[in-house]
Design an enzyme around this catalytic site. Structure first.
Site: not given
Length: 470
Positions: A94, A201, A231, A320, A369-370, A393, A395, A469
């Site tokens: 991923c 996403f 992502h 990650h 990625p947030g 990696h 949140a 998404k």
DNA sequence: ATGTCC
């Protein structure tokens, strides 16, 4: 769990019980407020045969399968060190890819609706089968597993320069297709070039802030510029490989005299047949993940070219969730290590020989990625690099999926996003609400803690303009 | 994360 604050944003768990090394957790007290179970997993990992240095955790640590998500553990290959599928996770490879557009937000504005509608049609997503590329000829899936993004580019899906900006040049060499089971192949066949679901996403973003001009310049991004972030991982193929090899190791473990405090830490020595089988299959899944991101890149490029006459160039692609054989200095000795990063990103420092020349001076780009509707970050590796050159990696969840879906309806969330100027193209309302921003920790806090702990430096903040998404 | 339980 007793945590000793030994430096800013660096806590130590002293060795006790069967721990072979201490635990080292990079975080703030606030980020750890809900992490008791995950800290127990840091302790469990510290008991693994051959582990060196410490059982590390990044600031976005949370509970995972066996290992915590946000965990880093390195084992000594030449000293009985083990490899554990739980240290990589179910979504092998991923990762995140960032593309830089040759336009800013204002230049894209008039074409934005057409771009989002185009992406809505062009990006396969959600659970189950469906992908931009259905391998047809005999042996083509095997070529994806062996060649990764390199094979996709060779087949006309991308440009040679893309590969220079991919971790490992777009493909790892040690894939062993023979270790990928029939079921994994079957699942993988129908999902080549697809996003998946949950927190995966594709986002259209703009660079909101640059904190490090020199690094941003080398990476090819500037304030106001439009970017695209992808992502995703290795879909059902990686999931099945993890399932198959956990089972095989669980059965084999006792033959090597290995006992672990949690069955989910199933492992065997790196040098064992089971260890080699897993690493070969894992590498195949790693290549599948990279091909996946490469093919989605091409799908996005077609949409941007047709709808907006905009070009997208690759900034970087990094995973990650991966275990890698790397050489590091440990107590003054060069040692071959198996570095497990699960929800942790490799972050090579400036000058690292494996970085392409145009990135070497600034260090490796790290892509964070947030959370949908908030922000994502670009970081860079730093000298020292506390945990075998690794950093955070993302949140990390604060609310369960169920809780999140209860807190807001899909339509309300979409309206709120659009009020904030973010176009949403969800495949399902349920999927959207499960990813509501309030369900996640503040990614800015995670990134700040990572920088303060000396794991990376912050280069730029990206904010979403549109999100696609599952 | 995941054909969200073989």
């Amino acid at each position: 769990m007793e945590l000793l604050e030994e430096a800013p944003h660096r806590f130590r768990i002293e060795r006790h019980g069967d721990m072979r090394v201490p635990g080292v957790v990079f975080a703030s007290r606030a980020l750890l407020s809900d992490a008791q179970q995950a800290l127990g997993q840091v302790v469990n990992v510290a008991t693994l045969p051959g582990i060196v240095g410490a059982s590390y955790a990044m600031p976005d640590i949370h509970w995972g399968y066996g290992f915590p998500i946000g965990g880093v553990a390195a084992t000594d290959v030449d000293d009985g060190g083990v490899v554990s599928p739980g240290g990589v996770g179910f979504d092998i490879s991923c990762g995140v890819r960032l593309l830089a557009a040759d336009c800013d937000r204002a230049q894209l504005a008039s074409a934005m609706d057409a771009v989002m509608d185009g992406l809505d049609r062009a990006i396969p997503r959600g659970a189950g089968p469906g992908g931009v590329w259905r391998p047809s000829r005999a042996g083509e899936l095997e070529r994806v597993l062996e060649g990764g993004a390199r094979y996709a580019v060779e087949q006309g899906h991308g440009e040679e320069r893309d590969l220079a900006r991919c971790e490992d040049g777009g493909a790892v060499r040690d894939a062993d297709v023979g270790q990928v089971g029939g079921r994994a192949r079957e699942r993988g066949l129908g999902q080549v070039g697809s996003l998946g679901s949950a927190n995966h996403f594709l986002e259209v973003q703009q660079v909101a802030e640059v904190y490090d001009q020199a690094a941003a310049g080398a990476f090819g991004i500037a304030r106001g510029q439009v970017t695209v972030m992808i992502h995703c991982g290795s879909r059902g193929l990686g999931h099945q490989i993890c399932t198959d090899h956990v089972r095989a190791m669980d059965r084999a473990m006792t033959r090597y005299g290995i006992a672990v405090p949690d069955r989910q830490l199933a492992c065997t020595p790196v040098a064992s047949p089971e260890g080699q089988a897993y690493l070969g299959a894992m590498a195949a899944a790693a290549n599948y993940g990279r091909a996946n991101r490469q093919l989605l890149t091409e799908a996005a490029r077609r949409v941007f070219r047709r709808a907006a006459d905009v070009r997208l160039s690759l900034v970087y692609d990094v995973s990650h969730n991966l275990a890698k054989l790397e050489t590091h200095d440990v107590a003054g000795r060069r040692r071959r290590l198996c570095v497990h990063r699960k929800g942790a990103t490799r972050a090579f420092p400036p000058g690292h020989p494996e970085l392409p020349e145009d990135l070497r001076e600034q260090g490796q780009p790290v892509l964070i990625p947030g959370t949908m509707g908030t922000a994502s970050y670009v970081l860079a590796g730093v000298p020292g690099g506390g945990a075998f050159f690794s950093t955070c990696h993302g949140a990390g969840r604060r609310m369960s999926r169920h809780q999140a879906a209860r807190s807001i309806t899909g339509r309300e969330l979409r309206a709120r996003l659009e009020r904030d100027g973010i176009a949403a193209r969800p495949l399902s309302w349920r999927g959207l609400t499960e990813e509501a921003p309030e369900a996640y920790k503040d990614v800015g806090e995670v990134v700040a803690a990572s920088e303060s702990a000396g794991l990376c430096r912050v280069v730029a903040r990206l904010v979403p303009l549109g999100v696609v998404k599952g």
